[in-house]
Design an enzyme around this catalytic site. Structure first.
Site, short mmCIF file in Angstrom:
data_model
loop_
_atom_site.label_atom_id
_atom_site.label_comp_id
_atom_site.label_asym_id
_atom_site.label_seq_id
_atom_site.Cartn_x
_atom_site.Cartn_y
_atom_site.Cartn_z
N LYS A 152 -37.02 11.52 -50.96
CA LYS A 152 -36.95 12.88 -50.52
C LYS A 152 -36.17 13.81 -51.56
O LYS A 152 -34.96 13.10 -51.17
CB LYS A 152 -37.35 13.36 -49.73
CG LYS A 152 -36.31 12.76 -48.15
CD LYS A 152 -35.48 13.97 -47.35
CE LYS A 152 -34.73 15.11 -47.87
NZ LYS A 152 -33.74 15.15 -48.24
N ASP A 181 -40.08 9.56 -45.85
CA ASP A 181 -38.78 10.63 -45.65
C ASP A 181 -38.58 9.72 -44.81
O ASP A 181 -39.21 9.00 -43.98
CB ASP A 181 -39.71 12.17 -44.74
CG ASP A 181 -38.51 12.57 -44.10
OD1 ASP A 181 -38.38 12.04 -43.47
OD2 ASP A 181 -39.50 13.70 -43.98
N HIS A 182 -37.14 9.68 -44.49
CA HIS A 182 -36.51 8.67 -43.60
C HIS A 182 -36.93 8.76 -41.91
O HIS A 182 -36.90 8.17 -41.16
CB HIS A 182 -35.21 7.96 -44.03
CG HIS A 182 -34.41 8.93 -43.59
ND1 HIS A 182 -34.44 10.11 -44.46
CD2 HIS A 182 -33.41 8.87 -42.11
CE1 HIS A 182 -33.01 10.68 -43.57
NE2 HIS A 182 -32.82 10.40 -41.99
N HIS A 244 -38.19 17.06 -43.69
CA HIS A 244 -38.20 16.48 -42.16
C HIS A 244 -38.11 17.23 -41.10
O HIS A 244 -38.75 17.15 -40.45
CB HIS A 244 -36.19 16.27 -42.30
CG HIS A 244 -35.18 15.74 -43.17
ND1 HIS A 244 -36.42 13.91 -43.05
CD2 HIS A 244 -34.30 15.02 -43.46
CE1 HIS A 244 -35.14 13.22 -43.82
NE2 HIS A 244 -33.93 14.25 -44.19
N LYS A 327 -25.63 22.38 -41.05
CA LYS A 327 -24.46 21.47 -41.50
C LYS A 327 -23.55 22.36 -40.50
O LYS A 327 -23.01 23.09 -40.62
CB LYS A 327 -23.86 21.77 -42.97
CG LYS A 327 -25.47 20.69 -43.68
CD LYS A 327 -25.15 19.36 -44.26
CE LYS A 327 -25.68 19.30 -45.71
NZ LYS A 327 -27.40 18.33 -43.61
C1 BG6 Z 1 -30.92 13.31 -45.10
C2 BG6 Z 1 -30.30 14.32 -46.04
O1 BG6 Z 1 -32.06 13.33 -45.97
O2 BG6 Z 1 -30.59 13.38 -44.43
C3 BG6 Z 1 -29.39 14.71 -45.50
O3 BG6 Z 1 -30.20 14.63 -47.54
C4 BG6 Z 1 -28.67 14.97 -44.28
O4 BG6 Z 1 -27.87 15.85 -45.98
C5 BG6 Z 1 -29.31 13.69 -43.61
O5 BG6 Z 1 -27.57 14.55 -43.80
C6 BG6 Z 1 -29.49 13.56 -41.86
O6 BG6 Z 1 -29.80 12.43 -41.63
P1 BG6 Z 1 -29.72 11.85 -40.00
O7 BG6 Z 1 -30.13 9.86 -40.17
O8 BG6 Z 1 -28.81 11.35 -40.14
O9 BG6 Z 1 -29.96 12.21 -39.57
#
Ligand code: BG6
Length: 465
Positions: A152, A181-182, A244, A327
């Protein structure tokens, strides 16, 4: 070969020297080797940098816990690095003999996973050259298989995501395409549908008659760090909301998919995204953002976005969903809070807090139910208390990382936790409606809760009638 091993496979990882590969993908591959899931494999990393394979792998070491030297040696022996400019077609022809040699040497059957851990604007070019060089086979079914994994954001806007989908559709079957999308690989995200549909006590209340509002937030303490060049083009809206947050929304608001198959879950999520109606948007930028490395000093990119939206269907009519992400905020925390309406109160001192079901995705992963309970000794007075399911207390701290789960799914060919073409386009359509509103950009202090204007963003609570 052990029963738990996945089918043999060659990974080709584009963007192998990037932040994502270093922090997440290579450590996830290491873990799959350690867990004896990845037994019969090879990895070819590709990127522009003229480095060698040990330099690529070494940078992942700090992100691997309790490194085992035998597992590490296996990773090193099965890893190759190919420096290349993604925009030079001849490089793909040069890559082909290496692929053939590696597959022969490791006795692989031709199953290939092409992982695009690059900026989205490179996806079409790399894919086109892969097809031209016959490194990937179009519309392949059966064995050996070819699967393509796209990070993504998938595209940069509605038009580019549609163009990419159309291009991929002509060349590949949807079963070959994994839009990742992790967040969908996180344990607690996987729990949203399961908790709702396997517990009799939740589903009957999951609607506008009992729920007052839904709050989905992803707060981060970090700023953009070294990612200014990428981030300044996208901002929080495209980087975090587009995939997300809208995926968390879709999973929370979807109708019962019946059986939890990829087809059913994706249909149910798409139906939510098709009915989203954005009401209000508030955006912010943290003070000092414009002096971050590789950020435009006059940037108007959002680092904070809050959205109030409605899902226009029978289940959710009139119920606000609040999405908030930023952020450089005061805490790192990801939660989904389902806030119920206030109960009719038979007391003189009534509770002030409604019941809430909270999915805590980070930190203290778990599911929490806020109830009202009697205060000891004092007649007919109540206070809010929490019933906790603490995930790590029960199952230990070593649950798989999202990328391990998702890479394992790609190897199994399971698409339930991946995003379908229509979902991604609907999400970009929602983003386009938000951009069209031209939200005002408020400034906020690092380490705060976001712009001061946030306090007037929430609708007043409705009492049970
Ligand atoms: C990523 C974004 O997909 O997810 C980042 O590109 C973000 O900007 C990150 O910091 C947050 O992932 P997690 O798993 O730490 O909540």
């Amino acid at each position: 070969m052990s029963q738990s091993c996945f089918a043999d496979c060659l990974f080709i990882l584009f963007g192998a020297t990037g932040d994502l590969s270093k922090r997440k993908l290579i450590p996830a591959l290491y873990k799959l080797i350690e867990d004896k899931k990845l037994c019969h494999f090879a990895i070819i990393g590709a990127a522009l940098e003229p480095v060698d394979k040990l330099q690529v792998l070494e940078q992942s070491k700090p992100f691997i816990q309790n490194l085992n030297s035998a597992v590490w040696d296996t990773l090193v022996q099965n890893f190759y690095y190919f420096p290349m400019d993604f925009y030079h077609g001849t490089m793909y022809n040069n890559l082909r003999p290496l692929v053939a040699e590696v597959e022969r040497k490791h006795n692989l059957s031709g199953n290939r996973i092409l992982y695009f851990a690059t900026m989205p604007q490179h996806f079409p070019t790399i894919t086109k050259f892969l097809l031209e060089s016959t490194l990937v086979q179009a519309k392949q079914s059966g064995s050996p298989w070819t699967r393509l994994v796209y990070e993504k954001p998938f595209g940069e806007d509605l038009a580019s995501s549609q163009a990419l989908n159309n291009f991929l559709r002509q060349a590949f079957a949807e079963e070959q395409i994994f839009r990742i999308d992790h967040y969908l690989g996180k344990e607690l995200v996987g729990n949203i549908a399961l908790a709702r549909f396997t517990n009799r006590i939740f589903e009957p209340l999951w609607n506008k008659d009992h729920i007052e509002s839904v709050h989905i937030s992803i707060k981060e303490t970090l700023g953009v760090e070294q990612r200014g060049a990428y981030y300044d083009e996208y901002g929080q809206l495209k980087d975090m909301v587009q995939s997300h947050m809208l995926q968390l929304l879709a999973l929370t608001a979807m109708e019962s998919p019946g059986e939890l198959t990829a087809h059913n879950i994706r249909n149910a999520k798409a139906a939510v995204l098709a009915n989203v109606n954005v009401d209000q948007v508030l955006q912010g930028q943290y003070e000092g953002y414009r002096t971050e490395p590789r950020v435009n000093p006059a940037s108007t990119t959002d680092t904070f976005t809050a959205i109030r939206l409605f899902v226009d269907n029978q289940r959710w009519q009139g119920i606000p969903f609040y999405l908030l992400t930023g952020k450089a905020l005061d805490r790192k925390e990801t939660t989904i809070e389902i806030r119920f309406k206030m109960a009719k109160c038979p007391l003189t001192a009534c509770p002030s807090e409604p019941n809430a079901l909270i999915f805590k995705i980070y930190p203290d992963d778990g599911i929490y139910l806020r109830l009202n309970a009697k205060l000891p000794g004092i007649a007919y007075e109540v206070a809010p208390v929490s019933m906790d399911f603490c995930h790590s207390c029960l199952f230990g701290p070593n649950t798989p990382e999202a990328y391990e789960t998702l890479l394992a799914d790609v190897m199994k060919g399971d698409q339930a936790a991946f995003i379908r073409a229509d979902e991604v386009e609907m999400s970009w359509r929602i983003i386009a409606t938000i951009i069209a509103q031209q939200p005002v950009l408020h400034s906020y202090k690092r380490g705060s809760q976001g712009p001061a204007a946030l306090s007037s963003f929430y609708l007043p609570r409705k009492e049970e009638s």
